[in-house]
Design a protein around this motif. Structure first.
Motif, PDB file in Angstrom:
ATOM      1  N   LEU A  76      25.876  10.588  11.903  1.00 55.19           N
ATOM      2  CA  LEU A  76      25.068  11.044  12.704  1.00 55.19           C
ATOM      3  C   LEU A  76      25.534  11.712  13.884  1.00 55.19           C
ATOM      4  N   ALA A  77      26.711  11.286  14.267  1.00 53.03           N
ATOM      5  CA  ALA A  77      27.518  11.912  15.477  1.00 53.03           C
ATOM      6  C   ALA A  77      27.837  13.332  14.893  1.00 53.03           C
ATOM      7  N   VAL A 127      25.459   3.315  19.511  1.00 53.85           N
ATOM      8  CA  VAL A 127      24.944   1.804  19.180  1.00 53.85           C
ATOM      9  C   VAL A 127      24.896   1.368  17.780  1.00 53.85           C
ATOM     10  N   LEU A 128      25.155   2.265  16.829  1.00 54.59           N
ATOM     11  CA  LEU A 128      25.528   1.741  15.408  1.00 54.59           C
ATOM     12  C   LEU A 128      27.063   1.500  15.312  1.00 54.59           C
ATOM     13  N   VAL A 129      27.909   2.356  15.831  1.00 56.45           N
ATOM     14  CA  VAL A 129      29.318   2.368  15.541  1.00 56.45           C
ATOM     15  C   VAL A 129      29.984   1.180  16.336  1.00 56.45           C
ATOM     16  N   ILE A 130      29.417   0.746  17.722  1.00 50.03           N
ATOM     17  CA  ILE A 130      30.369  -0.342  18.240  1.00 50.03           C
ATOM     18  C   ILE A 130      30.138  -1.489  17.739  1.00 50.03           C
ATOM     19  N   PRO A 131      29.190  -2.116  17.392  1.00 53.45           N
ATOM     20  CA  PRO A 131      29.087  -3.360  16.509  1.00 53.45           C
ATOM     21  C   PRO A 131      29.779  -3.418  15.109  1.00 53.45           C
ATOM     22  N   PHE A 147      25.900   4.224   0.204  1.00 56.09           N
ATOM     23  CA  PHE A 147      25.697   2.917   0.481  1.00 56.09           C
ATOM     24  C   PHE A 147      26.699   1.991   0.345  1.00 56.09           C
ATOM     25  N   GLN A 148      27.994   2.682  -0.591  1.00 54.44           N
ATOM     26  CA  GLN A 148      29.221   2.049  -0.595  1.00 54.44           C
ATOM     27  C   GLN A 148      28.978   0.569  -1.196  1.00 54.44           C
ATOM     28  N   LYS A 149      28.371   0.535  -2.381  1.00 55.41           N
ATOM     29  CA  LYS A 149      28.018  -0.848  -2.925  1.00 55.41           C
ATOM     30  C   LYS A 149      29.400  -1.557  -3.338  1.00 55.41           C
ATOM     31  N   PHE A 150      30.380  -0.979  -3.577  1.00 53.31           N
ATOM     32  CA  PHE A 150      31.576  -1.431  -4.114  1.00 53.31           C
ATOM     33  C   PHE A 150      32.234  -2.459  -2.859  1.00 53.31           C
ATOM     34  N   LEU A 151      31.846  -2.005  -1.603  1.00 58.19           N
ATOM     35  CA  LEU A 151      32.179  -2.999  -0.414  1.00 58.19           C
ATOM     36  C   LEU A 151      31.544  -4.219  -0.543  1.00 58.19           C
ATOM     37  N   GLY A 152      30.214  -4.271  -1.061  1.00 58.64           N
ATOM     38  CA  GLY A 152      29.375  -5.434  -1.098  1.00 58.64           C
ATOM     39  C   GLY A 152      30.166  -6.398  -1.945  1.00 58.64           C
ATOM     40  N   ALA A 153      30.826  -6.172  -2.953  1.00 55.46           N
ATOM     41  CA  ALA A 153      31.598  -7.387  -3.749  1.00 55.46           C
ATOM     42  C   ALA A 153      32.605  -7.937  -2.985  1.00 55.46           C
ATOM     43  N   ARG A 154      33.085  -7.368  -1.839  1.00 55.18           N
ATOM     44  CA  ARG A 154      34.158  -8.031  -0.989  1.00 55.18           C
ATOM     45  C   ARG A 154      33.676  -9.229  -0.067  1.00 55.18           C
ATOM     46  N   SER A 155      32.654  -8.646   0.583  1.00 57.49           N
ATOM     47  CA  SER A 155      32.116  -9.314   1.607  1.00 57.49           C
ATOM     48  C   SER A 155      30.758  -8.534   2.274  1.00 57.49           C
ATOM     49  N   HIS A 156      29.564  -9.186   2.209  1.00 51.22           N
ATOM     50  CA  HIS A 156      28.444  -8.689   2.893  1.00 51.22           C
ATOM     51  C   HIS A 156      28.766  -8.280   4.461  1.00 51.22           C
ATOM     52  N   ALA A 157      29.181  -9.010   5.085  1.00 47.32           N
ATOM     53  CA  ALA A 157      29.486  -8.669   6.377  1.00 47.32           C
ATOM     54  C   ALA A 157      30.483  -7.571   6.600  1.00 47.32           C
ATOM     55  N   ARG A 158      31.387  -7.362   6.041  1.00 45.87           N
ATOM     56  CA  ARG A 158      32.233  -6.066   5.863  1.00 45.87           C
ATOM     57  C   ARG A 158      31.400  -4.803   5.448  1.00 45.87           C
ATOM     58  N   TRP A 159      30.430  -5.059   4.413  1.00 48.41           N
ATOM     59  CA  TRP A 159      29.942  -3.916   3.746  1.00 48.41           C
ATOM     60  C   TRP A 159      28.780  -3.557   5.002  1.00 48.41           C
ATOM     61  N   ALA A 160      27.921  -4.561   5.733  1.00 44.86           N
ATOM     62  CA  ALA A 160      27.156  -4.185   6.870  1.00 44.86           C
ATOM     63  C   ALA A 160      28.020  -3.389   7.853  1.00 44.86           C
ATOM     64  N   ALA A 161      29.162  -3.914   8.479  1.00 44.47           N
ATOM     65  CA  ALA A 161      30.013  -3.205   9.464  1.00 44.47           C
ATOM     66  C   ALA A 161      30.133  -2.042   8.820  1.00 44.47           C
ATOM     67  N   HIS A 162      30.656  -1.583   7.946  1.00 49.37           N
ATOM     68  CA  HIS A 162      31.095  -0.350   7.120  1.00 49.37           C
ATOM     69  C   HIS A 162      29.821   0.503   7.305  1.00 49.37           C
ATOM     70  N   GLN A 163      28.737   0.058   6.923  1.00 55.78           N
ATOM     71  CA  GLN A 163      27.658   0.728   7.164  1.00 55.78           C
ATOM     72  C   GLN A 163      27.145   1.224   8.387  1.00 55.78           C
ATOM     73  N   LEU A 164      27.360   0.595   9.184  1.00 51.50           N
ATOM     74  CA  LEU A 164      27.008   0.780  10.609  1.00 51.50           C
ATOM     75  C   LEU A 164      28.115   2.051  11.051  1.00 51.50           C
ATOM     76  N   ILE A 165      29.148   1.811  10.888  1.00 53.63           N
ATOM     77  CA  ILE A 165      30.082   2.587  11.120  1.00 53.63           C
ATOM     78  C   ILE A 165      30.108   4.168  10.509  1.00 53.63           C
ATOM     79  N   PHE A 166      29.825   4.052   9.198  1.00 48.78           N
ATOM     80  CA  PHE A 166      29.613   5.266   8.366  1.00 48.78           C
ATOM     81  C   PHE A 166      28.477   5.998   9.006  1.00 48.78           C
TER      82      PHE A 166
END
Length: 369
Positions: free
Chosen positions: A150-151, A206-210, A126-145
């Motif tokens: 999965l791929a 679909v997860l990676v693109i956004p 869940f890479q919670k350390f990224l949430g301290a920088r920005s919630h949007a960046r954390w969410a985008a990183h989670q989608l890519i990760f």
């Protein structure tokens, strides 16, 4: 406030200009390159052997996926090569050893049995350390990760011939999933499970693109990101992820809605983008994917130090800096690099600035009087 560890408290700052310890003999670049090349060859050979054995002597290997399999062999060589070069640096080598020592320490497991699973979940998953920088960046990183995970879980075993899907009735819709030739489960291709099985890569896309699109947009708009970014290092990975995902979805679109129109061109384009990305991983920004798991051991090393209240206090203000073992490890790294100011690791950042300012006023400003 607890007292510093015994080893750290006993260590006296070295005299000015005098190394605190005799540095180890430097490792020449040629020997590092030789070891890295050897590691790459060994890992690549092991992967080829695993492909041959896992595909039942290539009986389950799909020759149409040969370019992908060759790219994974190059990927294995590149990752092993660069990883060996990376841990050959004194700082990385010391942290790497400390991390693995903490990871396999039975004493640490007895003191904090849940520490490792929690760090894997929070630091890697869940890479919670990224949430301290920005919630949007954390969410985008989670989608890519999670899209990339999965791929990878689908693509690599299929490419190597480890996974096979065969029709149990000859005409469908029943299918069997086999791993290394052994039947794992049977499913109906027309129900929800069957749809998920055959569209797992579409879900990953679909997860990676956004996620990738957000970071690409940010690098086009954010001044801080624009200032230090490099096209090949920062933008190419995002573009590659988007191209792979879009072409993968277009393959499904072509087969479902266009009756295979343009499928061959899209398949080649998709293959080229995937092969390029796999070869790029060890030598570009994606290499941090390989480095990140090694950081879990280091976090565990610091966590167990805090668990034992081995907090090191600043020599000047007595505010906590970090764990005692971590500070001593940092000093050891500075000695390995022949840096003669490793005693500075025992001061907090604020006190370092104050001491530098005092030294400037004492030794430089007085020359203007």
């Amino acid at each position: 406030m607890t007292e510093p560890s015994e080893a750290t408290a006993a260590a006296e700052p070295p005299a000015p200009g005098e190394p605190s310890a005799t540095p180890p003999a430097p490792t020449g670049p040629r020997s590092v390159t030789t070891r890295a090349t050897l590691a790459g060859v060994v890992v690549s050979a092991l992967l080829i052997l695993a492909i041959v054995l896992g595909s039942r002597m290539l009986r389950n290997f799909d020759s149409a996926l040969l370019p992908y399999a060759v790219a994974t062999v190059f990927l294995a060589f590149g990752v092993a090569y660069r990883y060996t070069v990376w841990i050959s640096a004194p700082g990385a080598r010391r942290l790497f050893k400390q991390g693995w020592r903490s990871l396999f320490s039975m004493e640490n497991f007895r003191r904090a049995p849940t520490a490792l699973p929690r760090m894997i979940a929070t630091y890697l998953g869940f890479q919670k350390f990224l949430g301290a920088r920005s919630h949007a960046r954390w969410a985008a990183h989670q989608l890519i990760f999670w899209g990339c995970v999965l791929a990878a879980l689908i693509t690599f075993p299929l490419t190597w011939g480890w996974f096979t899907f065969t029709s149990s009735t000859g005409s469908g819709p029943g299918y069997e999933m086999r791993i290394w030739g052994f039947k794992i489960l049977g499913f109906d291709s027309l129900n929800l499970l069957g749809w998920l099985m055959f569209h797992g890569l579409d879900i990953a896309a679909v997860l990676v693109i956004p996620g990738a699109s957000y970071f690409l947009w940010r690098r086009m708009k954010d001044r801080g990101a624009i200032t230090g970014q490099r096209f090949a290092y920062d933008l190419v990975p995002l573009i590659a992820l988007i191209v792979i995902s879009v072409t993968g979805l277009l393959l499904t679109f072509s087969s479902v809605f266009l009756h295979g129109g343009g499928y061959q061109f899209l398949a080649i384009l998709h293959m080229v983008s995937v092969v390029f990305t796999l070869i790029y991983i060890p030598f570009g920004k994606f290499f941090h994917i390989v480095q990140r798991p090694a950081a879990v051991g280091m976090q565990l090393f610091k966590y167990t130090g805090r668990k034992d209240d081995e907090v090191f206090a600043c020599r000047r203000c007595e505010e906590p800096i970090d764990t005692g073992p971590y500070v001593e490890n940092l000093r050891g790294t500075m000695r390995d690099l022949s840096l003669d100011f490793d005693a500075w690791a025992e001061y907090c950042p604020r006190c370092k600035r104050v001491l530098r300012g005092s030294a400037y006023l004492s030794h430089v400003k007085k020359g203007f009087n």
